[in-house]
Design an enzyme around this catalytic site. Structure first.
Site, PDB file in Angstrom:
ATOM      1  CB  SER A   1     -93.253  -5.037 -29.716  1.00 48.44           C
ATOM      2  OG  SER A   1     -93.296  -6.448 -29.880  1.00 48.44           O
TER       3      SER A   1
ATOM      4  CE  LYS B   1     -89.374  -7.628 -29.427  1.00 46.44           C
ATOM      5  NZ  LYS B   1     -90.415  -6.612 -29.112  1.00 46.44           N
TER       6      LYS B   1
END
Length: 248
Positions: free
Chosen positions: A59, A132
């Site tokens: 990701s 993230k």
């Protein structure tokens, strides 16, 4: 009659053997003390300063690749504020990750993994955490996308060089959104924007896609492994420069 004879050879050998055994015992004692002290120092460093994690998914590509290992600064956000652009590791706010089956290991491997985790060189709980990039701080108005496919924070469009998009795609998000980050929370997104289950796609979870600041373990500082990828992680302050506070 006084015996002034010199010690026999056997007596000398016995004495030397005792000194040798005592020397070996002292060596192993000192070695044990050094090991315990080093373990304690490493434990304190891991608990309060830095910690290692590995990357289990794509990701954050191409900033981070699967199986990269990173060093995380745990002073953020405890003593240092989180900034837009920071790459952060955080505990699952609830519902972001699927339940993980326990990993079965033989006792020797499990013991070694435990020791390495104590000193911060292994992260058996990496699958229970996420990583993230912080885009929105508390109070920020985050919107996507404008006519150029850009995202904006507090009406300032972002030029994001770290984003990975499919070939030919210019929109930094497949789906539009328009949100205001609640107090005490963060809006986070993966750099691999079309392959990241981030704040955009967790609106049906208890936290509505926002990450509580208390869930942040720390900011990722450096890629530590493999050695060929050793590098500091950039938080791209120039991308977010000039953005007013969301409370202004």
């Amino acid at each position: 009659m006084t015996d002034n004879s010199l010690p026999t050879r056997s007596h000398r050998l016995d004495s030397e053997t005792k000194r040798t055994k005592r020397g070996v015992a002292l060596f192993f004692r000192d070695l044990l003390v050094i090991f315990v002290v080093a373990l304690l120092i490493s434990f304190l460093i891991k608990t309060f300063l830095i910690r290692s994690f590995y990357i289990p998914s794509g990701s954050m590509e191409t900033t981070l690749l699967v199986n990269d290992r990173i060093i995380v600064n745990q002073l953020e956000p405890k003593l240092m504020p989180i900034e837009r652009g920071d790459v952060v590791v955080f505990r699952d706010p609830g519902g972001w990750l699927l339940p993980q089956a326990p990993i079965e290991q033989n006792p020797i491997v499990a013991g070694a993994e435990w020791v390495l985790s104590v000193v911060g060189l292994s992260a058996p709980d990496s699958n229970d955490h996420l990583i993230k990039r912080v885009i929105g701080l508390p109070g920020d108005h985050v919107v996507c996308c404008n006519a150029l496919g850009q995202m904006s924070v507090n009406d300032v469009p972002l030029d994001e060089p770290y984003v990975t998009l499919p070939v030919g795609e210019t929109r930094v998000s497949k789906d539009d959104f328009d949100i205001v980050v609640p107090d005490g929370s963060l809006w986070v997104m993966g750099d691999n924007r079309y392959n990241s289950k981030d704040s955009r796609y967790n609106g049906d979870t208890p936290g509505k896609g926002y990450v509580p600041e208390d869930n942040v373990v720390g900011r990722a500082l450096v890629i530590s492994w493999p050695l060929a990828r050793w590098s500091w992680l950039d938080d791209y302050p120039e991308v977010f420069r000039g953005i007013p506070s969301g409370t202004d």
